[in-house]
Design a protein around this motif. Sequence first.
Motif, PDB file in Angstrom:
ATOM      1  N   THR A  75      53.735  68.848  14.434  1.00  0.00           N
ATOM      2  CA  THR A  75      52.872  67.818  15.022  1.00  0.00           C
ATOM      3  C   THR A  75      52.969  67.801  16.539  1.00  0.00           C
ATOM      4  O   THR A  75      51.952  67.787  17.257  1.00  0.00           O
ATOM      5  N   THR A  76      54.197  67.778  17.066  1.00  0.00           N
ATOM      6  CA  THR A  76      54.367  67.731  18.528  1.00  0.00           C
ATOM      7  C   THR A  76      53.969  69.063  19.180  1.00  0.00           C
ATOM      8  O   THR A  76      53.487  69.080  20.316  1.00  0.00           O
ATOM      9  N   VAL A  77      54.146  70.157  18.456  1.00  0.00           N
ATOM     10  CA  VAL A  77      53.819  71.467  19.017  1.00  0.00           C
ATOM     11  C   VAL A  77      52.332  71.560  19.320  1.00  0.00           C
ATOM     12  O   VAL A  77      51.922  72.095  20.360  1.00  0.00           O
ATOM     13  N   PHE A  78      51.500  71.032  18.433  1.00  0.00           N
ATOM     14  CA  PHE A  78      50.053  71.147  18.623  1.00  0.00           C
ATOM     15  C   PHE A  78      49.549  70.336  19.815  1.00  0.00           C
ATOM     16  O   PHE A  78      48.376  70.452  20.193  1.00  0.00           O
ATOM     17  N   PHE A 123      45.116  76.739  17.939  1.00  0.00           N
ATOM     18  CA  PHE A 123      46.102  76.510  18.998  1.00  0.00           C
ATOM     19  C   PHE A 123      46.378  77.810  19.762  1.00  0.00           C
ATOM     20  O   PHE A 123      46.408  77.833  20.993  1.00  0.00           O
ATOM     21  N   SER A 124      46.547  78.893  19.042  1.00  0.00           N
ATOM     22  CA  SER A 124      46.908  80.171  19.659  1.00  0.00           C
ATOM     23  C   SER A 124      45.779  80.741  20.504  1.00  0.00           C
ATOM     24  O   SER A 124      46.023  81.443  21.486  1.00  0.00           O
ATOM     25  N   ALA A 125      44.551  80.446  20.141  1.00  0.00           N
ATOM     26  CA  ALA A 125      43.406  81.029  20.851  1.00  0.00           C
ATOM     27  C   ALA A 125      43.357  80.605  22.309  1.00  0.00           C
ATOM     28  O   ALA A 125      42.799  81.328  23.152  1.00  0.00           O
ATOM     29  N   LEU A 126      43.926  79.443  22.647  1.00  0.00           N
ATOM     30  CA  LEU A 126      43.874  78.932  24.017  1.00  0.00           C
ATOM     31  C   LEU A 126      45.110  79.285  24.829  1.00  0.00           C
ATOM     32  O   LEU A 126      45.269  78.800  25.946  1.00  0.00           O
ATOM     33  N   SER A 127      45.978  80.118  24.288  1.00  0.00           N
ATOM     34  CA  SER A 127      47.188  80.488  25.015  1.00  0.00           C
ATOM     35  C   SER A 127      46.873  81.424  26.166  1.00  0.00           C
ATOM     36  O   SER A 127      46.036  82.324  26.035  1.00  0.00           O
ATOM     37  N   PRO A 128      47.537  81.250  27.323  1.00  0.00           N
ATOM     38  CA  PRO A 128      47.317  82.191  28.434  1.00  0.00           C
ATOM     39  C   PRO A 128      47.737  83.609  28.082  1.00  0.00           C
ATOM     40  O   PRO A 128      47.216  84.577  28.641  1.00  0.00           O
ATOM     41  N   TRP A 141      51.317  75.933  28.708  1.00  0.00           N
ATOM     42  CA  TRP A 141      52.695  76.055  28.238  1.00  0.00           C
ATOM     43  C   TRP A 141      52.810  76.920  26.982  1.00  0.00           C
ATOM     44  O   TRP A 141      53.917  77.094  26.450  1.00  0.00           O
ATOM     45  N   ARG A 142      51.726  77.435  26.495  1.00  0.00           N
ATOM     46  CA  ARG A 142      51.756  78.175  25.230  1.00  0.00           C
ATOM     47  C   ARG A 142      52.126  79.634  25.487  1.00  0.00           C
ATOM     48  O   ARG A 142      51.309  80.533  25.449  1.00  0.00           O
ATOM     49  N   GLY A 143      53.426  79.837  25.753  1.00  0.00           N
ATOM     50  CA  GLY A 143      53.924  81.151  26.102  1.00  0.00           C
ATOM     51  C   GLY A 143      54.202  82.028  24.900  1.00  0.00           C
ATOM     52  O   GLY A 143      54.024  81.635  23.735  1.00  0.00           O
ATOM     53  N   SER A 144      54.672  83.241  25.186  1.00  0.00           N
ATOM     54  CA  SER A 144      54.881  84.235  24.133  1.00  0.00           C
ATOM     55  C   SER A 144      55.877  83.785  23.083  1.00  0.00           C
ATOM     56  O   SER A 144      55.664  83.985  21.886  1.00  0.00           O
ATOM     57  N   GLY A 145      56.993  83.185  23.529  1.00  0.00           N
ATOM     58  CA  GLY A 145      58.002  82.763  22.566  1.00  0.00           C
ATOM     59  C   GLY A 145      57.460  81.781  21.549  1.00  0.00           C
ATOM     60  O   GLY A 145      57.738  81.883  20.348  1.00  0.00           O
TER      61      GLY A 145
END
Length: 405
Positions: A340-343, A386-391, A349-353
């Motif tokens: 829940t908090t991750v989303f 969520f992953s689609a918007l990661s840098p 902030w959506r880095g590789s790890g």
Amino acid sequence: MARHYERFLKHGGVKTTPHAPTARVLERMFRMPVGDLFGSASAVRELEPGGSARAPAPPVLDESELLMTARDAASHASEAASLHLHELTLDQLHDDLAHLARTYGQTVPGEVYRNATNLLNQAQVLVERTRSPEQHTRLYYAAAQASAMLAAVSFDLGALAPAVTFARSSAQYGKTINNGPVQAYAYGMMAFMAFWGGRPGEAVRLAKSGQQFGGLGDTARRRLYSIEARAHGHLRNEDQAERAVRDALGQSSGRRDELHDDIGGEFAFDAARTAMSNATTCLLLRNAEGAEEFATRALALVHARPADEQQIPVSGPAAVDLARARLLRNQVEGAQEALTTVFHVPPGWRGSGLLERLTAARIELTRTEFRNAPVALELAEQIEAFSALSPTRRLGAANPLAIEA
């Protein structure tokens, strides 16, 4: 003088030794007694076969030569003094690097990259403006720190190749000044990237090499043992992974070093980060109970801090590891709760790890047990959105699947 000169040149023109003024001039010019100059060639000892060399007459110095040498020395000393940086300049660079390291977990990766790049450029320019060995040491140390942070943030941004290059640069700077802790940190980064790039055997070797550097405190060793444990986990070497986890948790000698403990921040490896890393190791070994225990501990330690000191690079991955541990136990609703908090993590902030852990969780959701479960389908869609918007995706990073399914 012209008449005397013609006599000297004419064969047989000089029958006697020149008078005193001329003799002194000749002795000054040739640095030999005038009698030797006008003697026969066979009488000159240094020209005789087997004859011993004549010791040259000492040069005659005058005050003008001394003054010239003194002026050269003064000019060189003045130039050297002008190529000595003010200590406040170096102090400011050190403070800026320490601040960036300590706020790394609360700063968007893109901003960290820009700031670290500027600080690295400063160190490289300043090292050319000083001749002080002590200042060179401080500046190479600064360059090593900036390169290390650039390695970390490049990885967070999904650029593995630049991250490896920056880590190697940091190690080289550390070797130049014989700084053990900074070399150990760089080797840990290279080990981390090796298993992330699918080379866990090399990761073990690099982590063990990092442990051999001198001057390491408990924090540095805890970090390297944790990385080694992850590498053994990728190799499915349960005994060695568990041994390395125990070694990481057992670092309590009280030893410290400047980089990992006094500067800290991104260079630190506290209890929360250790627990997060151990949770990932347990997941690699398919140990759901151990993973849930370590992930829960990591989140508790992070949330015990003030809100402005909570680090997303620790809390985010720990929450995903908790979710995956629950998926291993077929608790899909519990996994959804953990995420829940991750989303709510902002795109920057959506880095590789974080992303690769979510990829592993997404793969878990393809298991037969979850295939027709509405909650599992909804969770899978959330992960993909969520992953689609990661840098890292915008940079075109590949999915090395560091957390294997």
